[in-house]
Design a protein around this motif. Structure first.
Motif, PDB file in Angstrom:
ATOM      1  N   ASN A 368       0.835  -1.204   0.000  1.00 17.90           N
ATOM      2  CA  ASN A 368       0.000   0.000   0.000  1.00 17.90           C
ATOM      3  C   ASN A 368       0.868   1.252   0.000  1.00 17.90           C
ATOM      4  O   ASN A 368       1.258   1.752   1.061  1.00 17.90           O
ATOM      5  CB  ASN A 368      -0.931   0.004   1.223  1.00 17.90           C
ATOM      6  CG  ASN A 368      -2.026  -1.030   1.111  1.00 17.90           C
ATOM      7  OD1 ASN A 368      -2.387  -1.441   0.016  1.00 17.90           O
ATOM      8  ND2 ASN A 368      -2.535  -1.467   2.236  1.00 17.90           N
ATOM      9  N   LEU A 369       1.154   1.734  -1.188  1.00 15.60           N
ATOM     10  CA  LEU A 369       1.975   2.937  -1.305  1.00 15.60           C
ATOM     11  C   LEU A 369       1.176   4.168  -0.903  1.00 15.60           C
ATOM     12  O   LEU A 369      -0.064   4.173  -1.014  1.00 15.60           O
ATOM     13  CB  LEU A 369       2.461   3.082  -2.757  1.00 15.60           C
ATOM     14  CG  LEU A 369       3.368   1.950  -3.261  1.00 15.60           C
ATOM     15  CD1 LEU A 369       3.606   2.101  -4.761  1.00 15.60           C
ATOM     16  CD2 LEU A 369       4.691   1.932  -2.491  1.00 15.60           C
ATOM     17  N   PRO A 370       1.827   5.225  -0.449  1.00 14.58           N
ATOM     18  CA  PRO A 370       1.109   6.430  -0.017  1.00 14.58           C
ATOM     19  C   PRO A 370       0.305   7.064  -1.160  1.00 14.58           C
ATOM     20  O   PRO A 370       0.787   7.184  -2.286  1.00 14.58           O
ATOM     21  CB  PRO A 370       2.239   7.367   0.443  1.00 14.58           C
ATOM     22  CG  PRO A 370       3.391   6.471   0.737  1.00 14.58           C
ATOM     23  CD  PRO A 370       3.280   5.331  -0.223  1.00 14.58           C
ATOM     24  N   ILE A 371      -0.900   7.474  -0.860  1.00 20.03           N
ATOM     25  CA  ILE A 371      -1.731   8.196  -1.823  1.00 20.03           C
ATOM     26  C   ILE A 371      -1.228   9.633  -1.896  1.00 20.03           C
ATOM     27  O   ILE A 371      -0.946  10.255  -0.865  1.00 20.03           O
ATOM     28  CB  ILE A 371      -3.198   8.162  -1.386  1.00 20.03           C
ATOM     29  CG1 ILE A 371      -3.717   6.715  -1.419  1.00 20.03           C
ATOM     30  CG2 ILE A 371      -4.067   9.054  -2.276  1.00 20.03           C
ATOM     31  CD1 ILE A 371      -5.088   6.534  -0.811  1.00 20.03           C
ATOM     32  N   PRO A 372      -1.086  10.209  -3.115  1.00 17.44           N
ATOM     33  CA  PRO A 372      -0.632  11.596  -3.222  1.00 17.44           C
ATOM     34  C   PRO A 372      -1.476  12.521  -2.348  1.00 17.44           C
ATOM     35  O   PRO A 372      -2.719  12.412  -2.342  1.00 17.44           O
ATOM     36  CB  PRO A 372      -0.807  11.908  -4.713  1.00 17.44           C
ATOM     37  CG  PRO A 372      -0.675  10.577  -5.393  1.00 17.44           C
ATOM     38  CD  PRO A 372      -1.296   9.598  -4.450  1.00 17.44           C
ATOM     39  N   PRO A 373      -0.850  13.418  -1.596  1.00 17.63           N
ATOM     40  CA  PRO A 373      -1.587  14.278  -0.651  1.00 17.63           C
ATOM     41  C   PRO A 373      -2.730  15.059  -1.284  1.00 17.63           C
ATOM     42  O   PRO A 373      -3.779  15.225  -0.670  1.00 17.63           O
ATOM     43  CB  PRO A 373      -0.507  15.213  -0.114  1.00 17.63           C
ATOM     44  CG  PRO A 373       0.763  14.429  -0.247  1.00 17.63           C
ATOM     45  CD  PRO A 373       0.602  13.633  -1.508  1.00 17.63           C
ATOM     46  N   HIS A 374      -2.557  15.547  -2.539  1.00 17.80           N
ATOM     47  CA  HIS A 374      -3.613  16.360  -3.138  1.00 17.80           C
ATOM     48  C   HIS A 374      -4.868  15.551  -3.452  1.00 17.80           C
ATOM     49  O   HIS A 374      -5.929  16.118  -3.695  1.00 17.80           O
ATOM     50  CB  HIS A 374      -3.105  17.075  -4.405  1.00 17.80           C
ATOM     51  CG  HIS A 374      -2.586  16.144  -5.457  1.00 17.80           C
ATOM     52  ND1 HIS A 374      -1.310  15.640  -5.438  1.00 17.80           N
ATOM     53  CD2 HIS A 374      -3.174  15.635  -6.567  1.00 17.80           C
ATOM     54  CE1 HIS A 374      -1.115  14.860  -6.492  1.00 17.80           C
ATOM     55  NE2 HIS A 374      -2.240  14.842  -7.195  1.00 17.80           N
ATOM     56  N   LEU A 375      -4.765  14.203  -3.453  1.00 18.82           N
ATOM     57  CA  LEU A 375      -5.939  13.364  -3.684  1.00 18.82           C
ATOM     58  C   LEU A 375      -6.625  12.929  -2.394  1.00 18.82           C
ATOM     59  O   LEU A 375      -7.734  12.392  -2.426  1.00 18.82           O
ATOM     60  CB  LEU A 375      -5.549  12.101  -4.461  1.00 18.82           C
ATOM     61  CG  LEU A 375      -4.990  12.263  -5.871  1.00 18.82           C
ATOM     62  CD1 LEU A 375      -4.771  10.895  -6.497  1.00 18.82           C
ATOM     63  CD2 LEU A 375      -5.926  13.107  -6.746  1.00 18.82           C
ATOM     64  N   GLN A 376      -5.980  13.170  -1.275  1.00 19.12           N
ATOM     65  CA  GLN A 376      -6.542  12.692  -0.006  1.00 19.12           C
ATOM     66  C   GLN A 376      -7.732  13.549   0.432  1.00 19.12           C
ATOM     67  O   GLN A 376      -7.891  14.692   0.010  1.00 19.12           O
ATOM     68  CB  GLN A 376      -5.450  12.667   1.068  1.00 19.12           C
ATOM     69  CG  GLN A 376      -4.358  11.650   0.756  1.00 19.12           C
ATOM     70  CD  GLN A 376      -3.288  11.594   1.834  1.00 19.12           C
ATOM     71  OE1 GLN A 376      -3.526  11.963   2.982  1.00 19.12           O
ATOM     72  NE2 GLN A 376      -2.101  11.135   1.466  1.00 19.12           N
ATOM     73  N   ASP A 377      -8.580  12.955   1.250  1.00 13.56           N
ATOM     74  CA  ASP A 377      -9.813  13.599   1.687  1.00 13.56           C
ATOM     75  C   ASP A 377      -9.528  14.900   2.421  1.00 13.56           C
ATOM     76  O   ASP A 377      -8.710  14.945   3.336  1.00 13.56           O
ATOM     77  CB  ASP A 377     -10.583  12.643   2.600  1.00 13.56           C
ATOM     78  CG  ASP A 377     -11.913  13.230   3.051  1.00 13.56           C
ATOM     79  OD1 ASP A 377     -12.465  14.069   2.320  1.00 13.56           O
ATOM     80  OD2 ASP A 377     -12.383  12.845   4.135  1.00 13.56           O
ATOM     81  N   ALA A 378     -10.231  15.966   1.993  1.00 14.32           N
ATOM     82  CA  ALA A 378     -10.044  17.281   2.625  1.00 14.32           C
ATOM     83  C   ALA A 378     -11.330  17.782   3.273  1.00 14.32           C
ATOM     84  O   ALA A 378     -11.436  18.951   3.630  1.00 14.32           O
ATOM     85  CB  ALA A 378      -9.567  18.292   1.584  1.00 14.32           C
ATOM     86  N   HIS A 379     -12.313  16.895   3.456  1.00 18.91           N
ATOM     87  CA  HIS A 379     -13.611  17.309   3.976  1.00 18.91           C
ATOM     88  C   HIS A 379     -13.705  17.163   5.494  1.00 18.91           C
ATOM     89  O   HIS A 379     -14.689  16.640   6.021  1.00 18.91           O
ATOM     90  CB  HIS A 379     -14.736  16.513   3.298  1.00 18.91           C
ATOM     91  CG  HIS A 379     -14.868  16.785   1.833  1.00 18.91           C
ATOM     92  ND1 HIS A 379     -14.156  16.092   0.890  1.00 18.91           N
ATOM     93  CD2 HIS A 379     -15.614  17.691   1.159  1.00 18.91           C
ATOM     94  CE1 HIS A 379     -14.466  16.550  -0.319  1.00 18.91           C
ATOM     95  NE2 HIS A 379     -15.349  17.534  -0.174  1.00 18.91           N
ATOM     96  N   TYR A 380     -12.702  17.574   6.184  1.00 15.54           N
ATOM     97  CA  TYR A 380     -12.780  17.567   7.649  1.00 15.54           C
ATOM     98  C   TYR A 380     -11.839  18.636   8.198  1.00 15.54           C
ATOM     99  O   TYR A 380     -10.881  19.053   7.543  1.00 15.54           O
ATOM    100  CB  TYR A 380     -12.433  16.185   8.212  1.00 15.54           C
ATOM    101  CG  TYR A 380     -11.021  15.714   7.905  1.00 15.54           C
ATOM    102  CD1 TYR A 380      -9.977  15.950   8.789  1.00 15.54           C
ATOM    103  CD2 TYR A 380     -10.752  15.030   6.724  1.00 15.54           C
ATOM    104  CE1 TYR A 380      -8.696  15.511   8.505  1.00 15.54           C
ATOM    105  CE2 TYR A 380      -9.477  14.586   6.432  1.00 15.54           C
ATOM    106  CZ  TYR A 380      -8.448  14.833   7.337  1.00 15.54           C
ATOM    107  OH  TYR A 380      -7.182  14.399   7.046  1.00 15.54           O
ATOM    108  N   LYS A 381     -12.142  19.079   9.382  1.00 15.12           N
ATOM    109  CA  LYS A 381     -11.371  20.151  10.005  1.00 15.12           C
ATOM    110  C   LYS A 381      -9.932  19.692  10.249  1.00 15.12           C
ATOM    111  O   LYS A 381      -9.689  18.611  10.761  1.00 15.12           O
ATOM    112  CB  LYS A 381     -12.029  20.553  11.327  1.00 15.12           C
ATOM    113  CG  LYS A 381     -11.452  21.793  11.960  1.00 15.12           C
ATOM    114  CD  LYS A 381     -12.234  22.167  13.215  1.00 15.12           C
ATOM    115  CE  LYS A 381     -11.678  23.438  13.854  1.00 15.12           C
ATOM    116  NZ  LYS A 381     -12.439  23.816  15.072  1.00 15.12           N
ATOM    117  N   GLY A 382      -9.002  20.515   9.860  1.00 12.75           N
ATOM    118  CA  GLY A 382      -7.590  20.195  10.086  1.00 12.75           C
ATOM    119  C   GLY A 382      -6.927  19.506   8.921  1.00 12.75           C
ATOM    120  O   GLY A 382      -5.711  19.286   8.957  1.00 12.75           O
ATOM    121  N   ALA A 383      -7.700  19.173   7.859  1.00 10.10           N
ATOM    122  CA  ALA A 383      -7.107  18.476   6.713  1.00 10.10           C
ATOM    123  C   ALA A 383      -6.034  19.326   6.043  1.00 10.10           C
ATOM    124  O   ALA A 383      -4.983  18.824   5.635  1.00 10.10           O
ATOM    125  CB  ALA A 383      -8.195  18.100   5.704  1.00 10.10           C
ATOM    126  N   ALA A 384      -6.309  20.641   5.935  1.00 13.98           N
ATOM    127  CA  ALA A 384      -5.362  21.535   5.260  1.00 13.98           C
ATOM    128  C   ALA A 384      -4.029  21.575   5.992  1.00 13.98           C
ATOM    129  O   ALA A 384      -2.960  21.666   5.373  1.00 13.98           O
ATOM    130  CB  ALA A 384      -5.959  22.932   5.139  1.00 13.98           C
TER     131      ALA A 384
END
Length: 445
Positions: A368-384
């Motif tokens: 399980n290689l890391p998913i590129p950060p820009h594709l990861q879920d951003a719909h929660y507080k603190g994701a940015a």
């Protein structure tokens, strides 16, 4: 006197078909359906305690829907009455309701109403029953061969427990055949008949899980076969074939013939030979193969061997699978023939199946290689703050609704898994992907 009382009378018992005479009167005599009437199951406990609520029995013909209703009739302290939706009308229901109210008022007894073929009632007839089921005037037991979620009023469904009956297994059918031949009280033991093991196995196989079908063949065989030199009636394989009007085809569902035939069927569809595909389909159906099993194989072939060369092939296969479950044999053979012929004639591509096989191999290699950060879920507080979703490019904001960016893990940059073939619709897929990538590359210069 209701229908079940009438059937218990001596003359009726003698004249009834074997399948009717052999019906159990108590739960312990029922063969099959242990998933709903096993001793630890809800229905078993409810029948034994005489605490039934409204229920609907759903399943193919000959699986025991009326049998279970008869068992309930024999064990309940409630008034029991039956109507058949194929012939009953509103006046019949009105009479039942009036009687139920009278029995409740005079004796304080509940009334169980068994409606055979309940799916035959139209919406208005089903609506008429609803308030009386709801207020407890009657406890409904419905029986249907059709999916009740499609054919029965949703309000009745919500007030009932659905029990799905399964086709009986070959061993269960054989148990009933032995009981039919040798039981002197309910069966045909008084005729001094014997049945060969291969004849019993043949009838059990060809019955397709329908006990009534097998028992009718047994009865016909005993009634129409002359006694042998030993004075007994012998039900041989030849007699069984005559009674069920099927010849023996070497087709053991657990043996080589089964696997050889299904293999030939799949390879014929894959090889674009509709004649051979329909031929092997016919051989399986003639031998009593499950239509749901065949439908599953057609769906798999549509995805594995046709894929995106004709995306509609999977739609046809899935629709056929749903249709055969609702229609049943013999009409299901028409549906399966259409689906098999369509898949056989469709342009072929295994690009989609090869893609997932390659992915699985890659996962075994790299994990399980890391998913590129820009594709990861951003719909929660603190994701940015974690950098998730930052820099993601929304494809619909760009020409052709396409934008080049890293989608695979960075370690797999440039890796390709899906390679559209040069067949059918995949030609358009390949051209489309090439065009949008070339135009994007040109614009970026």
């Amino acid at each position: 006197m209701d229908l079940f009382d009438y059937m218990r009378s001596t003359n009726m018992e003698k004249e009834s078909p074997l399948a009717a005479r052999l019906r159990p009167s108590i739960l312990e005599e029922v063969v099959g359906q242990q998933h709903i009437i096993g001793k630890d199951k809800l229905l078993y406990r409810a029948i034994k305690a005489d605490k039934l609520s409204s229920i609907i029995f759903y399943g193919p013909p000959g699986t025991g829907k009326t049998t279970l209703a008869r068992v309930i009739a024999n064990t309940t302290s409630a008034e029991f009455t039956q109507i058949n939706a194929t012939v009953a009308g509103k006046k019949d229901m009105e009479a039942v309701i009036a009687q139920a109210k009278e029995v409740s008022g005079m004796y304080g007894k509940k009334t169980i109403l068994f409606i055979d073929e309940i799916h035959r009632f139209n919406k208005g007839q089903q609506d008429y029953l609803l308030p009386f089921v709801e207020d407890g005037t009657v406890i409904l037991i419905g029986a249907t061969t059709e999916n009740p979620y499609f054919e029965v009023n949703g309000a009745l469904i919500s007030r009932s427990v659905i029990f799905e009956l399964k086709p009986l297994s070959r061993e269960e059918i054989r148990t009933l055949i032995q009981r039919a031949v040798y039981d002197k009280e309910k069966g045909m033991g008084a005729y001094d008949a014997v049945i060969d093991e291969e004849a019993a196995a043949f009838l059990a196989e060809l019955s397709g899980g329908d006990a009534r079908h097998a028992l009718n063949a047994v009865e016909l065989g005993i009634m129409s076969t002359a006694r042998g030199e030993d004075g007994r009636i012998h039900i041989t394989l030849d007699v069984a074939q005559e009674c069920i009007q099927k010849r023996v085809i070497r087709y053991d569902k657990a043996g080589d013939s089964h696997y050889d035939t299904i293999s030939a069927f799949i390879k014929s569809m894959r090889g674009s030979d509709p004649d051979a595909a329909v031929y092997y389909l016919g051989r399986m159906l003639y031998a009593g193969e499950s239509v749901t099993f065949i439908a599953r194989r057609i769906m798999i072939c549509a995805a594995e061997d046709v894929g995106n060369a004709d995306p509609n092939a999977l739609n046809v296969a899935v629709s056929a699978s749903l249709a055969v479950e609702r229609v049943g044999m013999p009409e299901a053979q028409l549906i399966l023939s259409q689906a098999a012929a369509y898949v056989a004639c469709a342009p072929k591509s295994n690009a989609c199946s090869q893609a997932i096989f390659e992915v699985m191999t890659e996962l075994e290699r790299s994990g399980n290689l890391p998913i590129p950060p820009h594709l990861q879920d951003a719909h929660y507080k603190g994701a940015a703050r974690l950098g998730h979703g930052i820099g993601y490019k929304y494809a619909h904001d760009y020409p052709n609704h396409y934008v080049a960016q890293q989608y695979l893990p960075y370690e797999l940059t440039g890796k390709e898994f899906y390679h559209p073939s040069g067949n059918g619709y995949e030609i358009k897929i390949k051209e489309h992907m090439k065009q949008i990538k070339e135009e994007t590359a040109h614009e970026s210069k």
